[in-house]
Design a protein around this motif. Structure first.
Motif, short mmCIF file in Angstrom:
data_model
loop_
_atom_site.label_atom_id
_atom_site.label_comp_id
_atom_site.label_asym_id
_atom_site.label_seq_id
_atom_site.Cartn_x
_atom_site.Cartn_y
_atom_site.Cartn_z
N ALA A 49 1.13 -1.18 0.03
CA ALA A 49 -0.02 -0.21 -0.07
C ALA A 49 1.03 1.03 -0.26
CB ALA A 49 -1.03 0.08 1.26
N LEU A 87 -1.16 4.43 4.89
CA LEU A 87 -1.95 3.76 5.91
C LEU A 87 -2.89 5.66 6.23
CD1 LEU A 87 -0.41 1.26 7.80
CD2 LEU A 87 -1.43 1.23 6.05
N GLU A 137 -7.24 2.64 4.32
CA GLU A 137 -6.76 3.91 3.17
C GLU A 137 -8.15 4.76 2.42
OE1 GLU A 137 -5.06 0.01 -0.06
OE2 GLU A 137 -4.71 -0.90 1.70
#
Length: 285
Positions: free
Chosen positions: A139, A142, A157
């Motif tokens: 990712a 966050l 997210e």
């Protein structure tokens, strides 16, 4: 409370896209006192009598409570992409400039660090100071970290909420969240729901602030999403906290500019019967 002088980071490194936005951080201590961060002036507390008290602190983005100061002798990390600092002792308030953080039911501090382009490590830092990577996540950032009563962690997210169990396994609670009929929130248009602050119940139900839509969402353990609160623009929630069965919501007056003093915070309480009332609003000089 000890006064620490610092400045607000202008660009979020690990906590979201590279634009400035109001802070995300509210928590309730065991005595029922409510703490929340303020982009314009630092840190506030609503005491048990309902009085609003300002606490000298940096104007950082995220916070977590260490109620028993179990991390009081632990050197705070310097690898979070920003600064993490401690204010007070009972409870200790941990403030983070550039990345979300959480104190787990085990008393350890959890926070993300950049592992590589598009990847993050979620780090566990116990009182002993012996840090370890709990999970590696594909990712770019966050938006929030939240500790659950069962010892797991949840993170958001922009359009997803996921869970990390005690063994570091990552599962998805909700993904590709798309909401219709969203309020048009200044400064967030086109960014989707912008899921930010999280709070988790004992049965795994998650409450999430959908900042880009002006909503608070309830996400059931099976992934079903319902709306708990819809605000009228330019107000929008940035974070949530649970105290028993009461839900507290940190809301901000959003503006299209970057004058942080114009981003005024207020706190709402929603009781289990669905009744909603504002309990505090910060007044600017």
């Amino acid at each position: 409370m000890r006064r620490i002088v610092a400045t607000l980071a202008a660009t979020i490194v690990l906590g979201g896209p590279g634009f400035a936005h109001p802070n995300s951080g509210i928590a309730v201590d065991p005595r029922g006192e409510v703490y929340f961060v303020d982009t314009g002036s630092g840190l506030w507390k609503i005491d048990t009598k309902g009085a609003l008290v300002q606490i000298p602190a940096p104007r950082f983005h995220w916070m977590a409570l260490d109620p028993d100061n179990r991390l009081g002798s632990t050197r705070l990390p310097t690898d979070s992409g920003g600064e993490i600092t401690r204010v007070g002792t009972q409870p200790a308030v941990l403030l983070s400039s550039d990345a979300p953080l959480a104190v787990g039911s085990d008393g350890a501090l959890y926070y993300p660090t950049r592992a590589s382009a598009g990847a993050l490590d979620v780090v566990r830092l116990p009182a002993s100071g012996r840090r370890a990577v709990l999970a590696s996540i594909r990712a770019p950032y966050l938006s929030e970290l939240a500790a659950a009563p069962d010892g797991s962690l949840y993170f958001s997210e922009s359009a997803a909420v996921r869970r990390i169990d005690a063994q570091g396994r990552v599962t998805t609670l909700a993904a590709n969240v798309a909401l219709t009929g969203c309020a048009s929130i200044p400064g967030t248009d086109g960014e989707g729901p912008m899921l930010r602050g999280l709070a988790v119940t004992t049965d795994g139900t998650v409450y999430a602030a959908a900042t880009g839509c002006g909503r608070v969402l309830k996400i059931a353990p099976g992934g079903k999403i319902t709306t708990v609160l819809q605000l009228e623009a330019p107000w929008s929630p940035t974070s949530v906290a649970l105290s028993g069965k009461d839900l507290y919501v940190l809301e901000y007056l959003h503006t299209p500019g970057d004058d942080r003093r114009q981003w005024v915070p207020r706190v709402r309480k929603i009781t289990p019967d669905g009744k909603s009332a504002l309990v505090a609003t910060v007044k600017r000089d």
